[in-house]
Design an enzyme around this catalytic site. Structure first.
Site, PDB file in Angstrom:
ATOM      1  N   ASP A 140       0.843  -1.194   0.000  1.00  9.22           N
ATOM      2  CA  ASP A 140       0.000   0.000   0.000  1.00  9.22           C
ATOM      3  C   ASP A 140       0.879   1.245   0.000  1.00  9.22           C
ATOM      4  OD1 ASP A 140      -2.469   1.248  -0.075  1.00  9.22           O
ATOM      5  OD2 ASP A 140      -2.605   1.416   2.100  1.00  9.22           O
ATOM      6  N   TYR A 142       1.047   5.774  -0.646  1.00  6.76           N
ATOM      7  CA  TYR A 142       0.598   6.980   0.069  1.00  6.76           C
ATOM      8  C   TYR A 142       0.725   8.134  -0.926  1.00  6.76           C
ATOM      9  CZ  TYR A 142       0.438   9.588   4.610  1.00  6.76           C
ATOM     10  OH  TYR A 142       0.097  10.355   5.702  1.00  6.76           O
ATOM     11  N   HIS A 147      -3.808  14.024   0.835  1.00  4.66           N
ATOM     12  CA  HIS A 147      -4.053  13.130   1.975  1.00  4.66           C
ATOM     13  C   HIS A 147      -2.874  13.189   2.945  1.00  4.66           C
ATOM     14  CE1 HIS A 147      -5.155   9.614   4.328  1.00  4.66           C
ATOM     15  NE2 HIS A 147      -4.005   9.049   4.034  1.00  4.66           N
ATOM     16  N   ARG A 156       1.546  16.433  13.016  1.00  2.00           N
ATOM     17  CA  ARG A 156       2.782  17.236  13.047  1.00  2.00           C
ATOM     18  C   ARG A 156       2.497  18.593  12.421  1.00  2.00           C
ATOM     19  NH1 ARG A 156       4.091  12.487  10.746  1.00  2.00           N
ATOM     20  NH2 ARG A 156       3.882  13.504   8.727  1.00  2.00           N
ATOM     21  N   GLU A 212     -10.558   3.741   3.880  1.00  3.86           N
ATOM     22  CA  GLU A 212      -9.705   4.590   3.044  1.00  3.86           C
ATOM     23  C   GLU A 212     -10.048   4.303   1.589  1.00  3.86           C
ATOM     24  OE1 GLU A 212      -5.556   4.057   4.116  1.00  3.86           O
ATOM     25  OE2 GLU A 212      -5.754   5.484   5.773  1.00  3.86           O
ATOM     26  N   GLU A 214      -9.302   4.059  -2.059  1.00  2.00           N
ATOM     27  CA  GLU A 214      -8.070   3.898  -2.831  1.00  2.00           C
ATOM     28  C   GLU A 214      -8.358   3.229  -4.172  1.00  2.00           C
ATOM     29  OE1 GLU A 214      -4.642   2.351  -0.845  1.00  2.00           O
ATOM     30  OE2 GLU A 214      -5.283   3.038   1.140  1.00  2.00           O
ATOM     31  N   ASP A 246      -9.037   0.318   2.137  1.00  2.00           N
ATOM     32  CA  ASP A 246      -8.038  -0.066   3.138  1.00  2.00           C
ATOM     33  C   ASP A 246      -8.611   0.266   4.514  1.00  2.00           C
ATOM     34  OD1 ASP A 246      -5.750  -0.584   4.587  1.00  2.00           O
ATOM     35  OD2 ASP A 246      -4.772   1.305   4.049  1.00  2.00           O
ATOM     36  N   ARG A 250      -7.926   3.590  13.558  1.00  2.00           N
ATOM     37  CA  ARG A 250      -7.053   4.741  13.857  1.00  2.00           C
ATOM     38  C   ARG A 250      -6.483   4.713  15.271  1.00  2.00           C
ATOM     39  NH1 ARG A 250      -5.942   5.808   8.798  1.00  2.00           N
ATOM     40  NH2 ARG A 250      -7.748   6.468   7.578  1.00  2.00           N
ATOM     41  N   GLN A 253      -3.741   2.218  15.238  1.00  3.30           N
ATOM     42  CA  GLN A 253      -2.664   2.778  14.413  1.00  3.30           C
ATOM     43  C   GLN A 253      -1.830   3.803  15.191  1.00  3.30           C
ATOM     44  OE1 GLN A 253      -4.188   4.542  10.812  1.00  3.30           O
ATOM     45  NE2 GLN A 253      -2.176   4.874   9.918  1.00  3.30           N
ATOM     46  N   TYR A 257       2.122   2.641  15.398  1.00  2.20           N
ATOM     47  CA  TYR A 257       2.791   2.874  14.112  1.00  2.20           C
ATOM     48  C   TYR A 257       4.257   3.278  14.202  1.00  2.20           C
ATOM     49  CZ  TYR A 257       2.821   8.031  13.888  1.00  2.20           C
ATOM     50  OH  TYR A 257       3.092   9.352  14.078  1.00  2.20           O
ATOM     51  N   LYS A 266      -4.178  -2.190  10.139  1.00  2.00           N
ATOM     52  CA  LYS A 266      -4.505  -2.234   8.714  1.00  2.00           C
ATOM     53  C   LYS A 266      -4.790  -3.637   8.207  1.00  2.00           C
ATOM     54  CE  LYS A 266      -3.441   2.115   7.484  1.00  2.00           C
ATOM     55  NZ  LYS A 266      -4.306   2.968   6.675  1.00  2.00           N
ATOM     56  N   THR A 270      -8.907  -5.872   3.898  1.00  2.85           N
ATOM     57  CA  THR A 270      -8.840  -4.925   2.784  1.00  2.85           C
ATOM     58  C   THR A 270      -9.848  -5.418   1.757  1.00  2.85           C
ATOM     59  OG1 THR A 270      -6.474  -4.610   3.184  1.00  2.85           O
ATOM     60  CG2 THR A 270      -7.322  -3.874   1.046  1.00  2.85           C
ATOM     61  N   THR A 373      -4.820   6.564   0.110  1.00  2.49           N
ATOM     62  CA  THR A 373      -6.093   7.285   0.141  1.00  2.49           C
ATOM     63  C   THR A 373      -6.112   8.399  -0.893  1.00  2.49           C
ATOM     64  OG1 THR A 373      -6.177   6.834   2.489  1.00  2.49           O
ATOM     65  CG2 THR A 373      -7.684   8.517   1.663  1.00  2.49           C
ATOM     66  N   GLU A 387      -9.785  12.258   7.922  1.00  2.00           N
ATOM     67  CA  GLU A 387      -9.655  13.596   7.336  1.00  2.00           C
ATOM     68  C   GLU A 387     -10.983  14.346   7.348  1.00  2.00           C
ATOM     69  OE1 GLU A 387      -7.264  13.881   3.447  1.00  2.00           O
ATOM     70  OE2 GLU A 387      -7.570  11.751   3.762  1.00  2.00           O
TER      71      GLU A 387
END
Ligand code: CA
Length: 442
Positions: A140, A142, A147, A156, A212, A214, A246, A250, A253, A257, A266, A270, A373, A387
């Site tokens: 997978d 990104y 996204h 961050r 997600e 995708e 996906d 959260r 995660q 992660y 994850k 799927t 995503t 999001e």
């Protein structure tokens, strides 16, 4: 690389003798001809082609002598999965497309052969659609910068995009064993999480289950171990695309992660849509890679190719709809929660594939590459609830008055996708659907 090769199979004026295939809103007109695997009753899985509201059984078409293709190709059409067709590559795949097109187009002898028609066609709502291929490996990516920026800015705020993002496609190795075809429930996963307010983690059902949106790309011909795929050849290694969900937990995660990336948040499930729209069918909808920002670096040479720059993007509109159990009980249709454009991705499918193989990693027919995503700049273009609700702070409102920060038990997520432009027949990807089932008893 020449991703845009149009021929008579793309001619929007051509019609099928199957009237449902000529309906303007169908996902599966004569110009699409996606491949998949289906089963009827207790029979073994077979390769099929979606056309209007029917499924063409390729094995039966070979057996009645309606599908005239080379023996090697006929053999692959009689397999129980698409891997054999994937392995043959673009030449035979185009040959099959032309043969199926002429079989289903106006003027075909099959149109008047009642006995043969009976044998080779099934009503789509009477077959079970299965996973199209045996998936050896699932990766997978990104690839949507919008996204990555949205998610990055939640965690961050000072540095939403990490320094590597615009230099290379970021990805992780997913889990192939838990990829399923559309329609299967997603059981709410159990897992370990630690809310910021808690002193220590606990184990229980995820409280932040998400989807997600995708695109899944299926690998055609593989590459030998140790031999990278040059970017100019990458398109040749792509078979086609499906929708991909996906599913993501959260809360699990956020706690797991670091330092090695996604794991149990994850790999519990799927979902893919069962029909694979081939690279040939997508040809009329190819376009230039989105222009990079003035401050963005140019791709390094192994990720840059004039053909990919000119036509590496796929103009594919994607939508997510959501229905709660209460909405279904009250007969309310799923509501659209987002719509986004796959043509705006920062990295193209060819770049994802070339990067994946750039260290000599061997890809194999039937491998699945998730795009990441697919989000856009607008609020209604955000491809997951993380999001859309900004980590649960801005819940969605449903027509019943219910609110959603993340998915509740009984919620159904429906993803769709289609390509359309003037001068071409509209084609669609079908549906990728799943309903949330309660967590297993501990
Ligand atoms: Ca993902």
């Amino acid at each position: 690389m020449t991703p845009v090769v149009l021929d008579a199979t793309h001619d929007p004026a051509r019609k099928s003798w199957l009237l449902a295939a000529n309906a303007p809103a169908t996902d599966f007109p004569l110009q699409n001809l996606p491949l998949g695997v289906f089963r009827t009753g207790t029979t073994a899985p077979r390769v099929g082609v979606a056309i209007g509201d029917r499924v063409l059984d390729l094995r039966a078409a070979v057996e009645v002598g309606a599908l005239a293709v080379r023996p090697l190709l006929a053999e692959a059409c009689c397999a129980a999965r698409l891997n054999e067709l994937m392995r043959l590559g673009a030449g035979p795949r185009s040959e099959l497309r032309r043969a199926v097109h002429s079989l289903l187009a106006d003027g075909s002898r099959l149109a008047s052969d009642l006995a043969a028609k009976e044998r080779v066609l099934h009503a789509a709502d009477e077959v079970e659609l299965l996973l199209p291929a045996e998936i050896g490996d699932y990766t997978d990516f990104y690839a949507s910068v919008d996204h990555a920026t949205n998610v990055g800015s939640m965690f961050r705020p000072d540095q939403p995009l990490l320094p590597n993002y615009k230099w290379m496609p970021i990805g992780y190795h997913g889990r192939a064993s838990s990829v399923v075809a559309s329609g299967q429930c997603v059981r709410r996963p159990m897992g370990q999480s630690k809310p910021a307010s808690a002193a220590s983690p606990s184990f229980g059902p995820s409280r932040q289950l998400d989807y997600e949106l995708e695109v899944g790309a299926w690998v055609a011909e593989g590459n030998p171990l140790g031999e990278p795929v040059p970017i100019a050849d990458a398109e040749r290694h792509l078979f086609g695309v499906s929708l991909l969900n996906d599913w993501s937990a959260r809360d699990i995660q956020a706690w797991e992660y670091q330092p090695l990336g996604p794991f149990l948040a994850k790999n519990f499930l799927t979902t893919v849509s069962p029909w694979v729209v081939t690279m040939e069918a997508l040809a009329p909808f190819r376009g230039p890679r989105p222009t990079r920002g003035a401050d963005d670096p140019a791709p390094l040479a192994y990720l840059d190719d004039p053909g990919d720059q000119a036509a590496g993007a796929v103009a594919l509109t994607l939508e997510v709809r959501l229905a709660s159990a209460q909405m279904r009980e009250r007969g309310i249709a799923p509501v659209r929660v987002s719509r986004s454009d796959f043509g705006r991705m920062y990295w193209t499918l060819a770049q994802l594939l070339a990067h994946h193989a750039s260290n000599g990693c061997n890809l194999r027919p039937g491998d699945l590459l998730g795009s990441g995503t697919v989000s856009g700049k607008g609020k209604d273009e955000r491809g997951c609830l993380l999001e859309l609700t900004w980590r649960g702070k801005e819940p969605l409102s449903l027509p019943t008055g219910e609110r959603r920060s993340f998915l509740e038990d009984g919620d159904e997520v429906v993803m769709t996708g289609w390509c359309e432009r003037p001068g071409a027949a509209r084609i669609g990807l079908g549906e990728c659907r799943g309903t949330v089932a309660p967590a297993a008893d501990r």
